[in-house]
Design a protein around this motif. Structure first.
Motif, PDB file in Angstrom:
ATOM      1  N   GLU A 243       0.826  -1.207   0.000  1.00  0.00           N
ATOM      2  CA  GLU A 243       0.000   0.000   0.000  1.00  0.00           C
ATOM      3  C   GLU A 243       0.858   1.253   0.000  1.00  0.00           C
ATOM      4  O   GLU A 243       1.965   1.260   0.548  1.00  0.00           O
ATOM      5  N   LEU A 244       0.351   2.308  -0.595  1.00  0.00           N
ATOM      6  CA  LEU A 244       1.047   3.592  -0.604  1.00  0.00           C
ATOM      7  C   LEU A 244       0.279   4.654   0.175  1.00  0.00           C
ATOM      8  O   LEU A 244       0.868   5.593   0.692  1.00  0.00           O
ATOM      9  N   SER A 245      -1.043   4.509   0.251  1.00  0.00           N
ATOM     10  CA  SER A 245      -1.845   5.452   1.025  1.00  0.00           C
ATOM     11  C   SER A 245      -1.605   5.233   2.510  1.00  0.00           C
ATOM     12  O   SER A 245      -1.675   4.103   3.007  1.00  0.00           O
ATOM     13  N   LEU A 246      -1.304   6.302   3.260  1.00  0.00           N
ATOM     14  CA  LEU A 246      -1.025   6.175   4.683  1.00  0.00           C
ATOM     15  C   LEU A 246      -2.206   5.575   5.427  1.00  0.00           C
ATOM     16  O   LEU A 246      -2.028   4.680   6.268  1.00  0.00           O
ATOM     17  N   GLU A 247      -3.418   6.035   5.144  1.00  0.00           N
ATOM     18  CA  GLU A 247      -4.600   5.502   5.828  1.00  0.00           C
ATOM     19  C   GLU A 247      -4.732   4.004   5.582  1.00  0.00           C
ATOM     20  O   GLU A 247      -5.012   3.233   6.506  1.00  0.00           O
ATOM     21  N   GLN A 248      -4.540   3.567   4.344  1.00  0.00           N
ATOM     22  CA  GLN A 248      -4.636   2.147   4.019  1.00  0.00           C
ATOM     23  C   GLN A 248      -3.525   1.350   4.691  1.00  0.00           C
ATOM     24  O   GLN A 248      -3.743   0.228   5.167  1.00  0.00           O
ATOM     25  N   VAL A 249      -2.325   1.907   4.736  1.00  0.00           N
ATOM     26  CA  VAL A 249      -1.207   1.243   5.404  1.00  0.00           C
ATOM     27  C   VAL A 249      -1.531   1.020   6.882  1.00  0.00           C
ATOM     28  O   VAL A 249      -1.324  -0.071   7.423  1.00  0.00           O
ATOM     29  N   LEU A 250      -2.059   2.036   7.545  1.00  0.00           N
ATOM     30  CA  LEU A 250      -2.370   1.932   8.971  1.00  0.00           C
ATOM     31  C   LEU A 250      -3.431   0.864   9.223  1.00  0.00           C
ATOM     32  O   LEU A 250      -3.327   0.081  10.175  1.00  0.00           O
ATOM     33  N   HIS A 251      -4.448   0.826   8.372  1.00  0.00           N
ATOM     34  CA  HIS A 251      -5.489  -0.197   8.526  1.00  0.00           C
ATOM     35  C   HIS A 251      -4.906  -1.593   8.318  1.00  0.00           C
ATOM     36  O   HIS A 251      -5.236  -2.534   9.064  1.00  0.00           O
TER      37      HIS A 251
ATOM     38  N   SER B 243      -2.134  11.404  16.246  1.00  0.00           N
ATOM     39  CA  SER B 243      -2.650  12.051  15.039  1.00  0.00           C
ATOM     40  C   SER B 243      -3.598  11.109  14.314  1.00  0.00           C
ATOM     41  O   SER B 243      -4.510  11.540  13.611  1.00  0.00           O
ATOM     42  N   HIS B 244      -3.375   9.804  14.469  1.00  0.00           N
ATOM     43  CA  HIS B 244      -4.251   8.773  13.917  1.00  0.00           C
ATOM     44  C   HIS B 244      -4.433   7.699  14.981  1.00  0.00           C
ATOM     45  O   HIS B 244      -3.501   7.394  15.728  1.00  0.00           O
ATOM     46  N   PHE B 245      -5.625   7.117  15.021  1.00  0.00           N
ATOM     47  CA  PHE B 245      -5.863   5.970  15.902  1.00  0.00           C
ATOM     48  C   PHE B 245      -6.807   5.032  15.161  1.00  0.00           C
ATOM     49  O   PHE B 245      -8.007   5.266  15.073  1.00  0.00           O
TER      50      PHE B 245
ATOM     51  N   ALA C  12      13.211   7.270  16.248  1.00  0.00           N
ATOM     52  CA  ALA C  12      12.169   8.109  16.849  1.00  0.00           C
ATOM     53  C   ALA C  12      10.906   7.287  17.056  1.00  0.00           C
ATOM     54  O   ALA C  12      10.537   6.461  16.221  1.00  0.00           O
ATOM     55  N   LEU C  13      10.238   7.503  18.190  1.00  0.00           N
ATOM     56  CA  LEU C  13       8.984   6.820  18.480  1.00  0.00           C
ATOM     57  C   LEU C  13       7.880   7.444  17.634  1.00  0.00           C
ATOM     58  O   LEU C  13       7.552   8.618  17.790  1.00  0.00           O
ATOM     59  N   ILE C  14       7.301   6.672  16.722  1.00  0.00           N
ATOM     60  CA  ILE C  14       6.289   7.228  15.821  1.00  0.00           C
ATOM     61  C   ILE C  14       4.896   6.662  16.077  1.00  0.00           C
ATOM     62  O   ILE C  14       3.920   7.149  15.506  1.00  0.00           O
ATOM     63  N   GLY C  15       4.788   5.665  16.935  1.00  0.00           N
ATOM     64  CA  GLY C  15       3.465   5.117  17.205  1.00  0.00           C
ATOM     65  C   GLY C  15       3.539   3.857  18.041  1.00  0.00           C
ATOM     66  O   GLY C  15       4.589   3.514  18.600  1.00  0.00           O
ATOM     67  N   ALA C  16       2.412   3.163  18.141  1.00  0.00           N
ATOM     68  CA  ALA C  16       2.362   1.947  18.943  1.00  0.00           C
ATOM     69  C   ALA C  16       1.244   1.044  18.445  1.00  0.00           C
ATOM     70  O   ALA C  16       0.225   1.509  17.928  1.00  0.00           O
ATOM     71  N   LEU C  17       1.464  -0.258  18.593  1.00  0.00           N
ATOM     72  CA  LEU C  17       0.458  -1.262  18.293  1.00  0.00           C
ATOM     73  C   LEU C  17      -0.132  -1.782  19.592  1.00  0.00           C
ATOM     74  O   LEU C  17       0.600  -2.076  20.545  1.00  0.00           O
TER      75      LEU C  17
ATOM     76  N   TYR D 251       8.559  -3.551  13.232  1.00  0.00           N
ATOM     77  CA  TYR D 251       9.705  -3.134  12.412  1.00  0.00           C
ATOM     78  C   TYR D 251       9.262  -2.907  10.964  1.00  0.00           C
ATOM     79  O   TYR D 251       9.586  -1.894  10.344  1.00  0.00           O
ATOM     80  N   HIS D 252       8.500  -3.865  10.420  1.00  0.00           N
ATOM     81  CA  HIS D 252       7.994  -3.716   9.053  1.00  0.00           C
ATOM     82  C   HIS D 252       6.988  -2.576   8.969  1.00  0.00           C
ATOM     83  O   HIS D 252       6.920  -1.860   7.965  1.00  0.00           O
ATOM     84  N   ALA D 253       6.183  -2.426  10.030  1.00  0.00           N
ATOM     85  CA  ALA D 253       5.185  -1.355  10.047  1.00  0.00           C
ATOM     86  C   ALA D 253       5.854   0.011   9.964  1.00  0.00           C
ATOM     87  O   ALA D 253       5.378   0.912   9.268  1.00  0.00           O
ATOM     88  N   ALA D 254       6.955   0.178  10.686  1.00  0.00           N
ATOM     89  CA  ALA D 254       7.673   1.460  10.672  1.00  0.00           C
ATOM     90  C   ALA D 254       8.145   1.798   9.264  1.00  0.00           C
ATOM     91  O   ALA D 254       8.006   2.948   8.801  1.00  0.00           O
ATOM     92  N   ILE D 255       8.686   0.811   8.565  1.00  0.00           N
ATOM     93  CA  ILE D 255       9.152   1.039   7.191  1.00  0.00           C
ATOM     94  C   ILE D 255       7.978   1.431   6.296  1.00  0.00           C
ATOM     95  O   ILE D 255       8.075   2.371   5.499  1.00  0.00           O
ATOM     96  N   ALA D 256       6.860   0.714   6.458  1.00  0.00           N
ATOM     97  CA  ALA D 256       5.688   0.996   5.623  1.00  0.00           C
ATOM     98  C   ALA D 256       5.139   2.390   5.897  1.00  0.00           C
ATOM     99  O   ALA D 256       4.751   3.110   4.967  1.00  0.00           O
TER     100      ALA D 256
END
Length: 538
Positions: A179-187, A214-216, A284-289, A313-318
């Motif tokens: 995925e390239l869309s940030l929203e789709q990647v997060l989902h 910023s997103h949940f 840098a801490l960018i989020g959490a699962l 780790y993969h999520a951070a790259i995505a």
């Protein structure tokens, strides 16, 4: 050595007494063989058990005692059934009978099926064994050599689990990075985490520059329940442990944890939590699962944490790739919009102005008695003025996007400035100086676009002269107000095709969570657009 001989003597007493042999020398040789056999049998790690044709135990070594838990005194003379699971007794007896009547003298019992033993305490364990038969004085003796393979089975099961998890992780990573869309990647990340550990619920929180969400994104909560829960969390309680400290946590009793702050209304009650931070490539801490409640009701364990940490780790790259892609796309669009707006302003508008001046000069040169020609020129000048207004309105739609990365306060002022430059409206505005600290990045973006859409509608349709814009905070609520003195309109109860501006605003309001939105308009009395949403603490 003395103890060994004592042990051999005990075994000799328990063994069936052999028939006397014809010669004294033969008798001595047999006795020595028995001693050697007993010694070998007793020091073996495997269970070595001999039974007679009645399937009663006649030899039972130290290895058997270690595996099954019965002492030789407890086992010898007992049926072999005491060492077998109840469901296997009949089958095992039938197998020995068939083996007794076969021509084979040795057989691996696992050739028949996987076998199991039963310990003195009743526990059943996997085993592998071989059986041999020997005829002694007309009686067949069956000897089983058995090995407990519990550890091997556990290792095989663990290996299979790891292989399955790595396959699932690989599939999840491929899906995320497709995925390239940030929203789709997060989902995709939230759904992949939920599937990997098989949990009822999952969530992914992304931090903004102020350290808030910023997103949940959630998985496992349906849309109707999600809407009732209200706005996204602000990072207090257990969620804040990861958001601010960046350490993985396993909490298998949420209700009694000291950092628990409870659940909002309509939120499903959760029993256990696994939280894993997400770090960028620069640390840098960018989020959490967040994962809650395993489907099978079991507790979270370290293996679950390690698996989700690999996914993180993969999520951070995505996430970084999606952000970079969106930034690149946005930059290209903004550059093109700026170029287009500049060309419109500096080229087309100036050309239209030139045509207007030429027409004005031509009008002065026409005889005052030629009313038809002078009226036609006046109509052309009005048309040109309308064209200039429409072009400026179009520029107004393009230019404020260039301020997207400057914060909501700067963006709103840029919006007002463009409005003042490119329209004839009189504008009164009030914007809270600290508005940037009251909304996260996602909320700020939605509020800006709603304000922009409301103002664009005023410019296109109101035919008014005055606009009032307020963006303030009071009693924990941020309020956006856009009012005009134009012609007004009848607010539709249902948005139909063609009302793109209203549809866009409604869509963004639904994404804010917990926001209230109202449009009041009366024909010939102007329009009032009001948005309210919960703010975060400064």
């Amino acid at each position: 050595m003395i103890k060994l001989r004592q042990r051999v003597t005990e075994l000799e007493k328990q063994l069936p007494q052999p028939h006397p042999l014809p010669t004294g020398q033969g008798q001595s040789t047999t006795s020595e063989s028995q001693v050697q056999l007993a010694s070998i049998v007793d020091i073996a790690n495997e269970a070595i058990i001999s039974i007679n044709e009645a399937q009663n135990i006649i030899i039972y070594n130290q290895g058997a005692e270690n595996i099954f838990g019965y002492t030789p005194a407890e086992a010898i003379g007992q049926p072999l059934d005491i060492l077998l699971p109840d469901k296997s007794v009949a089958i095992h007896r039938q197998h020995i009978t068939e083996f007794a009547n076969s021509e084979a003298n040795v057989r691996m019992m696992a050739e028949r099926q996987e076998i199991a033993g039963r310990r003195k305490d009743g526990t059943v364990f996997p085993a592998e064994a071989s059986i041999s038969k020997l005829e002694v004085d007309g009686e067949r003796i069956f000897t089983v050599v058995l090995r407990d393979i519990t550890r091997r089975k556990q290792a095989e099961k663990e290996r299979e689990r790891l292989i399955d998890e790595l396959k699932a992780l690989n599939e999840a990573a491929r899906a995320i990075n497709s995925e390239l869309s940030l929203e789709q990647v997060l989902h995709k990340i939230a759904e992949s985490a939920q599937a990997l550990v098989r949990t009822r619920f999952a969530a992914l929180g992304v931090r903004d520059s102020q350290g808030n969400f910023s997103h949940f994104i959630t998985a496992g909560i349906n849309q109707a329940d999600h809407a009732q829960i209200g706005p996204m969390p602000i990072g207090r309680g257990l969620l804040g442990l990861l958001l601010h400290e960046g350490k993985s946590v396993i909490i298998n009793d949420i209700a009694h944890h000291p950092d628990t702050v409870g659940f909002p209304n309509h939120h499903p009650v959760m029993q256990s939590l696994l939280g894993v931070p997400i770090f960028s490539s620069k640390g840098a801490l960018i989020g959490a699962l967040y994962l809650a409640d395993k489907e099978d009701g079991s507790e979270f364990v370290e293996a679950d944490q390690q698996l989700i940490e690999m996914l993180a780790y993969h999520a951070a790259i995505a996430i970084e790739n999606a952000r970079l892609y969106e930034q690149t796309q946005r930059l290209a669009i903004l550059e093109e919009q700026e170029r287009f707006a500049r060309d419109l302003h500096d080229g087309i508008i100036q050309s239209i102005y030139g045509v207007g001046l030429s027409l004005d000069s031509a009008k002065a040169a026409i005889s005052p008695t030629n009313d038809a020609a002078r009226q036609q020129i006046d109509l052309s000048l009005k048309s040109l003025a309308q064209v200039i207004t429409e072009v400026r309105n179009y520029i107004f739609d393009l230019r404020p996007q260039a301020l997207k990365d400057k914060g909501l306060y700067a963006r709103m002022h840029g919006l007002i400035k463009e409005l003042q430059i490119n329209t004839t409206f009189t504008i009164k505005s009030e914007i809270d100086l600290d508005i940037n600290s009251y909304l996260n990045e996602s909320q700020a973006s939605h509020v800006f676009h709603i304000a922009h859409e409301a103002l664009a509608n005023v410019i296109r349709h109101s035919k008014g002269r005055k606009i009032r814009l307020n963006l303030t905070r009071n009693n924990g609520l941020v309020t956006l107000l856009v009012e005009d003195d134009g012609t007004g309109f009848v607010v539709p109860t249902k948005i139909k095709h063609g009302h793109y501006g209203l549809a866009n605003m409604k869509k963004r309001v639904s994404l804010l969570g917990g926001a209230r939105f109202k449009i009041d308009s009366v024909p010939n009395q102007g329009t009032r657009v009001k948005l309210t949403l919960p703010s975060r603490e400064k």
